[in-house]
Design an enzyme around this catalytic site. Structure first.
Site, PDB file in Angstrom:
ATOM      1  N   CYS A  30       6.672  13.588   0.788  1.00  0.00           N
ATOM      2  CA  CYS A  30       7.622  13.777   1.879  1.00  0.00           C
ATOM      3  C   CYS A  30       8.338  15.107   1.624  1.00  0.00           C
ATOM      4  O   CYS A  30       8.403  15.570   0.489  1.00  0.00           O
ATOM      5  CB  CYS A  30       8.595  12.603   1.893  1.00  0.00           C
ATOM      6  SG  CYS A  30      10.032  12.814   2.952  1.00  0.00           S
ATOM      7  N   GLU A  40      -6.375  -7.789  -0.845  1.00  0.00           N
ATOM      8  CA  GLU A  40      -6.931  -7.841   0.509  1.00  0.00           C
ATOM      9  C   GLU A  40      -8.432  -7.577   0.403  1.00  0.00           C
ATOM     10  O   GLU A  40      -8.840  -6.504  -0.026  1.00  0.00           O
ATOM     11  CB  GLU A  40      -6.295  -6.776   1.415  1.00  0.00           C
ATOM     12  CG  GLU A  40      -4.819  -6.980   1.658  1.00  0.00           C
ATOM     13  CD  GLU A  40      -4.230  -5.919   2.599  1.00  0.00           C
ATOM     14  OE1 GLU A  40      -5.008  -5.170   3.231  1.00  0.00           O
ATOM     15  OE2 GLU A  40      -2.993  -5.843   2.675  1.00  0.00           O
ATOM     16  N   GLU A  80       0.824  -1.213   0.000  1.00  0.00           N
ATOM     17  CA  GLU A  80       0.000   0.000   0.000  1.00  0.00           C
ATOM     18  C   GLU A  80       0.860   1.267   0.000  1.00  0.00           C
ATOM     19  O   GLU A  80       0.807   2.086   0.935  1.00  0.00           O
ATOM     20  CB  GLU A  80      -0.971  -0.003   1.189  1.00  0.00           C
ATOM     21  CG  GLU A  80      -1.991  -1.127   1.098  1.00  0.00           C
ATOM     22  CD  GLU A  80      -3.014  -1.120   2.238  1.00  0.00           C
ATOM     23  OE1 GLU A  80      -2.779  -0.439   3.252  1.00  0.00           O
ATOM     24  OE2 GLU A  80      -4.045  -1.797   2.109  1.00  0.00           O
ATOM     25  N   CYS A 117      11.566  16.023   3.033  1.00  0.00           N
ATOM     26  CA  CYS A 117      12.911  15.967   3.616  1.00  0.00           C
ATOM     27  C   CYS A 117      13.938  16.549   2.634  1.00  0.00           C
ATOM     28  O   CYS A 117      13.608  16.936   1.512  1.00  0.00           O
ATOM     29  CB  CYS A 117      13.259  14.529   3.986  1.00  0.00           C
ATOM     30  SG  CYS A 117      13.647  13.494   2.557  1.00  0.00           S
ATOM     31  N   TYR A 124      -8.259  -4.886  16.414  1.00  0.00           N
ATOM     32  CA  TYR A 124      -9.693  -4.728  16.175  1.00  0.00           C
ATOM     33  C   TYR A 124     -10.080  -5.053  14.730  1.00  0.00           C
ATOM     34  O   TYR A 124     -11.161  -4.690  14.286  1.00  0.00           O
ATOM     35  CB  TYR A 124     -10.126  -3.310  16.536  1.00  0.00           C
ATOM     36  CG  TYR A 124     -10.447  -3.136  18.006  1.00  0.00           C
ATOM     37  CD1 TYR A 124     -11.703  -3.499  18.508  1.00  0.00           C
ATOM     38  CD2 TYR A 124      -9.508  -2.636  18.896  1.00  0.00           C
ATOM     39  CE1 TYR A 124     -11.996  -3.357  19.848  1.00  0.00           C
ATOM     40  CE2 TYR A 124      -9.790  -2.490  20.235  1.00  0.00           C
ATOM     41  CZ  TYR A 124     -11.044  -2.855  20.717  1.00  0.00           C
ATOM     42  OH  TYR A 124     -11.344  -2.715  22.044  1.00  0.00           O
ATOM     43  N   HIS A 125      -9.194  -5.715  13.991  1.00  0.00           N
ATOM     44  CA  HIS A 125      -9.459  -6.073  12.594  1.00  0.00           C
ATOM     45  C   HIS A 125      -9.755  -7.569  12.532  1.00  0.00           C
ATOM     46  O   HIS A 125      -8.931  -8.390  12.932  1.00  0.00           O
ATOM     47  CB  HIS A 125      -8.219  -5.741  11.752  1.00  0.00           C
ATOM     48  CG  HIS A 125      -8.448  -5.753  10.275  1.00  0.00           C
ATOM     49  ND1 HIS A 125      -8.913  -6.866   9.593  1.00  0.00           N
ATOM     50  CD2 HIS A 125      -8.269  -4.788   9.337  1.00  0.00           C
ATOM     51  CE1 HIS A 125      -9.005  -6.572   8.302  1.00  0.00           C
ATOM     52  NE2 HIS A 125      -8.633  -5.331   8.123  1.00  0.00           N
TER      53      HIS A 125
END
Ligand SMILES: [Zn+2]
Length: 673
Positions: free
Chosen positions: A151, A312, A142, A153, A362-363
């Site tokens: 980002c 998934e 993912e 940086c 909790y999945h």
């Protein structure tokens, strides 16, 4: 058609594993995905490798005749690596370091992290190169989740400057292309251009768009590093990546060019809460919205124009949305069928068993934390049996293309011009109108060859280069049916207004131009009527353009009592052998229906009657699926003789699916009973 599961052997005592694989195999699961997030288990400190556990798990999968998909573990660099090379960490726009402690904390442009990636991926792929039942690799996990595509940086700043110099060559070219005279923003060298950090007012839109493009390109290049390392070792492996639903910052089309197989992670009851403009209904909280999930299926199928996987699949309740309702009875089975009907060749449930530790306790999994079957397990077993019956079936052939691209998403997201303006939702309005007639849609990039499509729908081509305008004109001249939505042809590819009226290079094709536009809050009454009548009124939302009609025919005009009254809102233009319609408003469901249905009819596309919102049909490989995402019961009424039902029958139960032999969508009606 296959079902599989994601499994984390490292979360469980090894003495359990054989029992787990035995249960997976006896249930008919064909694929198992393993190894993501496992870096610290594989390498507890630098060069201290332990592959024994993964060797054993892979071997067990083989003993039970399961195909294995392995993952590069780079989404979670371990603590020792972060301490050793802290420069790999991402930074927020304000310079705050994104610390170790969750996942996805590395920077795509970090030279150090690319070195570490090469080291771990090479070691892994070498080890499993000759295992015949290891069939492919998922790169990372993912990309971009948790807002990590962008980002800020120092490595990103350097890479951004190089990226700009490659693109523009001279700083004068950039200044001209962006228009940096405004607010005194001219640059004298590429070295002066930083990532867009905090500022008092909004950033220059061209700079923002380029940072969005650059950031996505950085992930593309990082993914390519994985793909090349994998293919170097075994070119027979497939390379895939698991994308996310309605995901805004990463160009899935660009990444897919380096993949053999596109896959994505589907969580319908989560997406309907946090990626959905309307308040979800009770049924949507139980099963999601078939068009929201379907549009992602069609996007990821369209990315390579070949079957995709759901890597998934939501197995039950999940941990991350605002609320976590239990899915409707049978919903986990329904989603597997719905994915297959949209073109998936495999659906892997996430995960085998609810985890005892960490952030995802909790999945749900297919099995409860005590190992007993959970609700999703029974659904998955039913899907295995039903989909196995179908065998291998052909790729989806869609007659309609919906044009979608990330440049337009980014440009419109930066300047929405209304709190309710949302590119995905505008796309969804048009997409849903086509799907409501049981017609398949490819969600494709505008550069796709459109010749094979009978109808092309382009809801918001905000940025239009001349080359695209030429190709669309040719498509219509050759007999295509083209439907534009509002905010089309506004800017050039640098996110700058053109010195001509909207829709710019599309004006001749459309036969009209935009005189004025306005965005509207919901308390302002809206309405358009067919030109010359006032019998029928259709509402719209958020956006309205007043059109100056040139060679087009006015189709609808504003009929509310106001300054817009009588102005053209929607026009139609015959060009060559085809027709183009320009819709200058964001149409509500009844209006978009009035625009879409005539296009389908004119193109001779077989379609059903308008279907209930929660019921959809799909034709694939000589079968027709009818899926019901609601707690209501429906009767399916084919126009011809009673079809042969492979699964179910003409009475469609709540959250249920029926499959008929043959293509039965033409003239089909479905009514609530
Ligand atoms: Zn960075």
């Amino acid at each position: 058609m296959s079902i599989g599961v994601c499994y984390f052997p490292e979360h469980w005592p090894q003495e359990r594993w054989e029992n787990d694989f035995e249960k997976m195999a006896s249930a008919g699961l064909e694929y198992v995905r393993m190894g993501e997030f496992s870096w610290s288990t594989l390498e507890s400190e630098r060069n201290e490798f332990d592959f024994d556990w993964l060797d054993d798990a892979v071997e067990l999968a083989g003993e039970y005749d399961m195909q294995t998909v392995l993952c590069t573990p780079t989404a979670t660099p371990p603590k020792w690596l972060v301490d050793d090379r802290p420069e790999i960490l991402q930074k927020d726009p304000d310079g705050t370091v994104r610390e170790f402690g969750s996942r996805r904390h590395y920077c795509f442009n970090s030279t150090a992290y690319r070195e570490e990636t090469k080291r771990i991926v090479t070691t892994l792929v070498d080890r499993y190169a000759d295992i015949p039942h290891v069939v492919g690799w998922q790169t990372d996990n993912e990309f971009g989740c948790h807002r990590t595509v962008r980002c800020y940086c120092d490595d990103c700043a350097d890479a951004f400057r190089e990226w700009l110099e490659d693109k523009y060559d001279t700083i004068e070219t950039l200044n001209d292309a962006w228009g940096t005279t405004f607010w005194s923003q001219r640059y004298t060298s590429f070295q002066e251009i930083d990532p867009p950090g905090p500022t008092p007012a909004e950033h220059h839109p061209s700079r923002l768009l380029e940072y969005a493009r650059f950031s996505s390109d950085s992930v593309v290049s990082y993914n390519r590093l994985h793909a090349e390392l994998i293919r170097d070792v075994n070119p027979d492996w497939f390379v895939t990546h698991n994308f996310m639903g309605r995901f805004p910052t990463l160009d899935a089309y660009a990444i897919s060019e380096d993949l053999d197989l596109v896959s994505w992670d589907s969580y319908p009851t989560g997406f309907v809460q946090d990626r959905y403009q309307a308040d979800p209904t009770r049924d949507q909280l139980r099963a999601g919205d078939p068009d929201q999930v379907g549009m992602d299926h069609d996007l990821y199928r369209g990315a390579l124009d070949r079957p995709f996987w759901v890597m998934e699949q939501q197995p039950g309740d999940v941990n991350w949305p605002p609320f976590c309702p239990q899915p409707g009875e049978g919903a986990m089975r329904l989603w597997a069928h719905h994915a297959t009907a949209h073109g998936a060749d495999a659906v892997l449930y996430f995960r085998w068993r609810r985890c005892l530790e960490g952030q995802e306790q909790y999945h749900a999994g297919l099995r409860k934390q005590n190992g007993e079957p959970d609700r999703g397990y029974h659904d998955a077993m039913q899907a295995v049996a039903e989909l196995d019956e179908l065998g291998d079936i052909d790729h989806v052939a869609a007659p309609v293309a919906l044009l979608f691209d990330y440049d337009n998403l980014w440009a419109l997201s930066e300047q929405p011009h209304a709190p309710t303006s949302d590119y995905w939702s505008l796309l969804a309005s048009f997409y849903g109108a086509v799907r409501a007639y049981g017609v398949q849609v490819d969600v494709v990039h505008p550069t796709t060859d459109l010749g094979e499509y009978d109808v092309v729908v382009a809801p918001a081509l905000h940025l239009v280069a001349n080359e695209l305008a030429d190709r669309l004109t040719e498509y219509v001249e050759d007999g295509g049916q083209l439907l534009f939505g509002p905010r089309t042809g506004v800017k050039d590819e640098y996110n700058k207004l053109r010195p001509v009226a909207q829709p710019g290079p599309l004006s001749d094709l459309v036969g009209a131009t935009v005189d004025q536009h306005e965005s509207l809050p919901s308390q302002i009454e809206t309405g358009v009527s067919p030109t010359g009548t006032s019998n029928e009124t259709y509402t719209f939302q958020t956006w309205a353009e007043w059109l100056d009609v040139d060679t087009a025919d006015p189709l609808y005009e504003y009929c509310t009592d106001g300054i817009e009254s009588g102005r053209a809102a929607i026009v139609e233009h015959a060009v060559g052998d085809g027709t183009v319609v320009y819709c200058g408003v964001w149409p509500d469901a009844d209006l978009v229906d009035e625009l879409v249905r005539p296009r389908l009819d004119r193109a001779g596309i077989a379609h059903s009657d308008r279907l209930p919102n929660a019921v959809r049909t799909n034709e694939r490989g000589g079968y027709t699926w009818v899926t019901n995402f609601s707690s209501d019961r429906y009767r399916i009424e084919p126009a011809g003789s009673e079809p042969t039902w492979i699964l179910g029958n003409e009475t469609l139960e709540p959250f249920d699916v029926a499959i008929a032999e043959g293509e039965i969508v033409d003239g089909l009606a479905i009514d609530r009973v």
